[in-house]
Design an enzyme around this catalytic site. Structure first.
Site, PDB file in Angstrom:
ATOM      1  N   THR A   1     -31.994  -5.190 -15.404  1.00 46.37           N
ATOM      2  CA  THR A   1     -31.455  -4.015 -14.718  1.00 46.37           C
ATOM      3  C   THR A   1     -30.183  -3.519 -15.413  1.00 46.37           C
ATOM      4  O   THR A   1     -29.930  -2.325 -15.476  1.00 46.37           O
ATOM      5  CB  THR A   1     -31.135  -4.362 -13.246  1.00 46.37           C
TER       6      THR A   1
ATOM      7  N   SER B   1     -21.468  -9.392 -14.747  1.00 43.07           N
ATOM      8  CA  SER B   1     -21.130  -8.718 -13.498  1.00 43.07           C
ATOM      9  C   SER B   1     -20.900  -9.652 -12.320  1.00 43.07           C
ATOM     10  O   SER B   1     -20.005 -10.467 -12.362  1.00 43.07           O
ATOM     11  CB  SER B   1     -22.222  -7.706 -13.186  1.00 43.07           C
ATOM     12  N   HIS B   2     -21.742  -9.557 -11.297  1.00 40.54           N
ATOM     13  CA  HIS B   2     -21.517 -10.332 -10.077  1.00 40.54           C
ATOM     14  C   HIS B   2     -22.023 -11.769 -10.210  1.00 40.54           C
ATOM     15  O   HIS B   2     -21.843 -12.573  -9.299  1.00 40.54           O
ATOM     16  CB  HIS B   2     -22.214  -9.665  -8.893  1.00 40.54           C
TER      17      HIS B   2
ATOM     18  N   LYS C   1     -24.230  -5.837 -22.707  1.00 43.00           N
ATOM     19  CA  LYS C   1     -24.860  -4.558 -22.407  1.00 43.00           C
ATOM     20  C   LYS C   1     -24.370  -3.539 -23.419  1.00 43.00           C
ATOM     21  O   LYS C   1     -23.200  -3.543 -23.788  1.00 43.00           O
ATOM     22  CB  LYS C   1     -24.440  -4.148 -20.990  1.00 43.00           C
TER      23      LYS C   1
ATOM     24  N   ASP D   1     -16.179  -6.772  -7.917  1.00 45.45           N
ATOM     25  CA  ASP D   1     -16.971  -7.861  -8.487  1.00 45.45           C
ATOM     26  C   ASP D   1     -16.467  -8.284  -9.866  1.00 45.45           C
ATOM     27  O   ASP D   1     -15.400  -7.858 -10.318  1.00 45.45           O
ATOM     28  CB  ASP D   1     -18.454  -7.477  -8.549  1.00 45.45           C
TER      29      ASP D   1
ATOM     30  N   ASP E   1     -17.072  -7.594 -12.976  1.00 44.71           N
ATOM     31  CA  ASP E   1     -16.729  -6.608 -14.007  1.00 44.71           C
ATOM     32  C   ASP E   1     -16.132  -5.330 -13.431  1.00 44.71           C
ATOM     33  O   ASP E   1     -15.958  -4.347 -14.151  1.00 44.71           O
ATOM     34  CB  ASP E   1     -17.952  -6.292 -14.868  1.00 44.71           C
TER      35      ASP E   1
ATOM     36  N   ASP F   1     -17.170  -3.049 -11.223  1.00 40.45           N
ATOM     37  CA  ASP F   1     -17.902  -1.818 -10.910  1.00 40.45           C
ATOM     38  C   ASP F   1     -18.395  -1.761  -9.464  1.00 40.45           C
ATOM     39  O   ASP F   1     -18.823  -0.712  -8.995  1.00 40.45           O
ATOM     40  CB  ASP F   1     -19.042  -1.563 -11.910  1.00 40.45           C
ATOM     41  N   ARG F   2     -18.336  -2.886  -8.754  1.00 40.79           N
ATOM     42  CA  ARG F   2     -18.785  -2.864  -7.351  1.00 40.79           C
ATOM     43  C   ARG F   2     -17.599  -2.799  -6.402  1.00 40.79           C
ATOM     44  O   ARG F   2     -16.472  -3.135  -6.773  1.00 40.79           O
ATOM     45  CB  ARG F   2     -19.580  -4.129  -7.022  1.00 40.79           C
TER      46      ARG F   2
ATOM     47  N   THR G   1     -33.568   1.501  -9.234  1.00 38.72           N
ATOM     48  CA  THR G   1     -32.378   0.651  -9.195  1.00 38.72           C
ATOM     49  C   THR G   1     -31.726   0.538 -10.572  1.00 38.72           C
ATOM     50  O   THR G   1     -32.409   0.330 -11.565  1.00 38.72           O
ATOM     51  CB  THR G   1     -32.785  -0.749  -8.694  1.00 38.72           C
TER      52      THR G   1
ATOM     53  N   GLU H   1     -25.438   2.993  -4.898  1.00 36.29           N
ATOM     54  CA  GLU H   1     -26.490   2.020  -4.695  1.00 36.29           C
ATOM     55  C   GLU H   1     -26.123   1.122  -3.516  1.00 36.29           C
ATOM     56  O   GLU H   1     -24.945   0.868  -3.265  1.00 36.29           O
ATOM     57  CB  GLU H   1     -26.660   1.141  -5.931  1.00 36.29           C
ATOM     58  N   GLU H   2     -27.154   0.610  -2.860  1.00 39.49           N
ATOM     59  CA  GLU H   2     -26.954  -0.268  -1.705  1.00 39.49           C
ATOM     60  C   GLU H   2     -26.245  -1.566  -2.090  1.00 39.49           C
ATOM     61  O   GLU H   2     -25.737  -2.272  -1.227  1.00 39.49           O
ATOM     62  CB  GLU H   2     -28.273  -0.577  -1.011  1.00 39.49           C
ATOM     63  N   SER H   3     -26.243  -1.895  -3.381  1.00 35.15           N
ATOM     64  CA  SER H   3     -25.662  -3.152  -3.849  1.00 35.15           C
ATOM     65  C   SER H   3     -24.157  -3.050  -4.077  1.00 35.15           C
ATOM     66  O   SER H   3     -23.616  -3.728  -4.932  1.00 35.15           O
ATOM     67  CB  SER H   3     -26.348  -3.554  -5.148  1.00 35.15           C
TER      68      SER H   3
ATOM     69  N   LYS I   1     -20.762   2.739 -12.227  1.00 30.56           N
ATOM     70  CA  LYS I   1     -20.198   2.657 -10.896  1.00 30.56           C
ATOM     71  C   LYS I   1     -18.776   2.117 -11.010  1.00 30.56           C
ATOM     72  O   LYS I   1     -18.430   1.522 -12.022  1.00 30.56           O
ATOM     73  CB  LYS I   1     -21.074   1.808  -9.983  1.00 30.56           C
TER      74      LYS I   1
ATOM     75  N   ARG J   1     -35.953  -9.228  -3.368  1.00 36.32           N
ATOM     76  CA  ARG J   1     -35.077  -8.444  -2.503  1.00 36.32           C
ATOM     77  C   ARG J   1     -35.942  -7.645  -1.543  1.00 36.32           C
ATOM     78  O   ARG J   1     -36.867  -6.952  -1.955  1.00 36.32           O
ATOM     79  CB  ARG J   1     -34.220  -7.482  -3.317  1.00 36.32           C
TER      80      ARG J   1
HETATM   81  C1  VG1 Z   1     -28.599  -5.544  -8.987  1.00 36.84           C
HETATM   82  C2  VG1 Z   1     -28.483  -4.462  -7.939  1.00 36.84           C
HETATM   83  C3  VG1 Z   1     -28.482  -3.090  -8.595  1.00 36.84           C
HETATM   84  C4  VG1 Z   1     -27.345  -3.029  -9.620  1.00 36.84           C
HETATM   85  C5  VG1 Z   1     -27.477  -4.175 -10.609  1.00 36.84           C
HETATM   86  C6  VG1 Z   1     -26.315  -4.235 -11.570  1.00 36.84           C
HETATM   87  O1  VG1 Z   1     -29.812  -5.407  -9.693  1.00 36.84           O
HETATM   88  O2  VG1 Z   1     -29.534  -4.565  -7.016  1.00 36.84           O
HETATM   89  O3  VG1 Z   1     -28.343  -2.109  -7.606  1.00 36.84           O
HETATM   90  O4  VG1 Z   1     -27.385  -1.810 -10.318  1.00 36.84           O
HETATM   91  O5  VG1 Z   1     -27.517  -5.412  -9.908  1.00 36.84           O
HETATM   92  O6  VG1 Z   1     -25.106  -4.358 -10.892  1.00 36.84           O
HETATM   93  P1  VG1 Z   1     -31.103  -6.311  -9.364  1.00 36.84           P
HETATM   94  O7  VG1 Z   1     -32.118  -5.925 -10.398  1.00 36.84           O
HETATM   95  O8  VG1 Z   1     -30.659  -7.729  -9.433  1.00 36.84           O
HETATM   96  O9  VG1 Z   1     -31.515  -5.941  -7.983  1.00 36.84           O
HETATM   97  V1  VG1 Z   1     -23.857  -5.254 -11.571  1.00 36.84           V
HETATM   98  O10 VG1 Z   1     -22.443  -4.934 -10.687  1.00 36.84           O
HETATM   99  O11 VG1 Z   1     -24.527  -6.792 -11.504  1.00 36.84           O
HETATM  100  O12 VG1 Z   1     -23.775  -4.675 -13.114  1.00 36.84           O
HETATM  101 CO    CO Z   2     -20.814  -5.386 -11.642  1.00 37.53          CO
END
Ligand code: VG1
Ligand code: CO
Length: 542
Positions: free
Chosen positions: A17, A112-113, A125, A276, A278, A280-281, A343, A362-364, A375, A495
């Site tokens: 993703t 990221s998270h 990335k 989070d 990095d 962005d959340r 997504t 996004e919902e995340s 983001k 999910r």
């Molecule tokens: C998750 C989230 C998605 C987000 C992605 C990257 O992806 O659901 O909404 O864009 O993480 O976010 P997935 O494929 O695991 O559902 V981050 O802050 O990890 O760059």
């Molecule tokens: Co992130």
């Protein structure tokens, strides 16, 4: 001196993703990071002499991979690299730096998270010149290249000092170590009414920002404590650590539980937020009032005009498909278009570039705008603060008001983590196979009215992304959505996104679990989650 090193492909370098994420141990294999970085350079054209941005979230392995990337960028012919001091750039700051300095692109080193440390996760990335994540066509080309690569280019040269701001030379390329925070903080100051926020903070408004020992700490301290005058200590866990202090830097109700408990307690500050790994959340919690990310997107869109940077109004709103329809009601109310994308932030880039949307979410826990192409956690917090300063009411009052006007989308995401990949694949395959028979099927939430596998056609370039998640829809607009995560590094994560809409004038104060109970049972009934996963409850509910 340039060296051409022969190598053999790894077969597992398919970006998910958001970039390639793997265990640190995987990235530590000889040539692993090199193969990926060379594959990125191999699919790009016309970067000779141009600028590349490199930065990361400071997690374990960040500094080592930055040195590798610097040598390879020089050996491949980039003219200049801008690197954040100490190797630090939050994802939104990297996006801004790429745009501001007209760079050819950037390497963002982050998972990221996902947790960090020697036994945890790392990621790489590539972002294109608009500052956003490479679109699918590029990530697919990178993956194809990783399967065929036979050599990479590097230099035999000592490490570059990335801790001292200034300029040096590496194999004919200029390396500029830049302040990772200043440009970004200036951008924020240009978008929001800092004077009004400063006045609100000076008049006794209290807030707590949990940087989760991740990259946002230095940004949050500079912006909230220095430029906006919030008292020292407003930012907690403000020093980026390579292992995030053993925490999972995911700002949700599970991993940011301490903040949530504080916000629900008697001595809660007026406003709580977190970000989070990095940066962005964002997580937004008012005094006694949690705000779902989907609702946050809707509220920010509805109120954006109160911030100077958005006073001219919004061109449109985009949300990822699993994100609740709360923003749709706002778009309808504002008379502007709403786009539903797969997504991942990479799908918003074209819409933003074309000026078709101003705000995305996004919902995340991801929200952002056309100011960058990622983001942006701190941006979302600042927009909230700007709205609170302008409206002079609390978060709970804003939410009550919003629901009274637009109705409420009760929403939850259930994650089933650590499932054996074959089982998760089998669940999705069976669900996909059952699609033709689902309409009309009775469930605890009533009869299914429609079901499909979401496919997206980008309105700007016509590119199609299929198989983006199974949607099971009900007559009243309720739905359950199923997809597998594309960011994990171990097994599979299922999910399940559950949503029910309650119109204005209806029952707007239900407990979310109660409101969604029949739909949760319906999701189980159509997908046989228990049978496939062996789990009788989700590992995480957000
Ligand atoms: C998750 C989230 C998605 C987000 C992605 C990257 O992806 O659901 O909404 O864009 O993480 O976010 P997935 O494929 O695991 O559902 V981050 O802050 O990890 O760059
Ligand atoms: Co992130």
């Amino acid at each position: 001196m340039i060296e051409v090193v022969s190598t053999t492909p790894f077969t597992d370098q398919k970006p998910g993703t958001s970039g390639l994420r793997k265990k640190v141990k995987v990235f530590q294999q000889p040539d692993y990071a090199e193969n990926l970085i060379q594959s990125v350079f191999d699919v790009l054209e016309g970067f000779a002499g141009k600028t590349l941005v490199i930065g990361g979230d400071g997690r374990f392995l960040n500094r080592e991979v930055i040195q590798i990337a610097l040598r390879m960028a020089a050996a491949n012919g980039f003219g200049r690299v801008l690197v954040g001091q100490g190797g630090i750039l939050s994802t939104p700051a990297a996006s801004h730096v790429i745009r501001k300095y007209g760079a050819f692109g950037g390497l963002v080193l982050s998972a990221s998270h996902n947790p960090g440390g020697p036994d945890e996760d790392f990621g790489i990335k590539y972002n294109i010149g608009n500052g956003g994540p490479a679109p699918e066509a590029v990530t697919e080309a990178i993956y194809a290249r990783t399967l065929a690569i036979d050599a990479y280019r590097t230099l035999r040269a000592p490490d570059v000092d990335i801790d001292t701001p200034g300029t040096c030379e590496l194999g004919g390329m200029t390396v500029e170590v830049i302040d990772p925070v200043a440009d970004y903080a200036d951008l924020m100051e240009s978008l929001f009414d800092f004077a009004a926020i400063r006045a609100m903070l000076g008049a006794g408004f209290t807030m707590s920002f949990d940087a989760m020992s991740a990259v946002t700490g230095p940004y949050a301290k500079e912006i909230f404590e220095v430029r906006l005058g919030a008292p020292a200590g407003t930012v907690v866990n403000g020093t980026p650590l390579p292992d995030f202090g053993h925490h999972h830097p995911d700002p949700n109700l599970v991993h940011a539980r301490a903040l949530h408990e504080r916000m629900m307690g008697p001595d809660a500050p007026d406003f709580g937020a977190a970000s989070d790994g990095d940066g962005d959340r964002n997580l937004i919690i008012g005094k006694g009032q949690y705000v779902t990310p989907s609702d946050s997107l809707a509220v920010l869109a509805a109120n954006a005009r109160l911030a100077p940077g958005y006073a001219g109004g919004l061109a449109g709103i985009a949300r990822s498909m699993p994100t609740s329809g709360a923003a749709d009601r706002v778009a309808e109310g504002l008379g502007i278009p709403l786009y539903e994308t797969p997504t991942g932030w990479k799908f918003f880039g074209n819409l933003l570039d074309a000026g078709m949307v101003t705000i995305c979410g996004e919902e995340s826990a991801g929200t952002g705008s056309d100011h960058v192409r990622e983001k942006d956690g701190v941006w979302a917090v600042l927009l909230w603060l700007n709205v609170l300063a302008a409206r002079k009411v609390g978060v709970a009052a804003i939410m009550a008001d919003h629901w009274a006007q637009f109705g409420r989308n009760y929403y939850a995401r259930h994650d089933y983590e650590g499932i054996a990949s074959e089982r998760a694949d089998a669940l999705m395959a069976a669900l996909r196979a059952s699609l033709p028979d689902l309409p009309g099927r009775a469930t605890p939430a009533g009869a299914v009215s429609a079901a499909d596998d979401f496919a997206y056609t980008d309105p700007t370039d016509g590119s199609v992304s299929a198989r983006q998640g199974v949607r099971v829809l009900f007559a009243d607009g309720s739905r359950a959505v199923f997809r597998l995560s594309g960011t994990g590094t171990q097994g599979a994560t299922l999910r399940v996104y559950i949503e029910r809409y309650e119109p204005a004038g209806g029952n707007l104060a239900l407990d979310t679990g109660d409101a969604l109970a029949p739909l949760i049972a319906a999701a189980e009934a159509v997908a046989a989650i228990r049978e496939y996963t062996g789990m009788d409850r989700p590992s995480v509910i957000t």
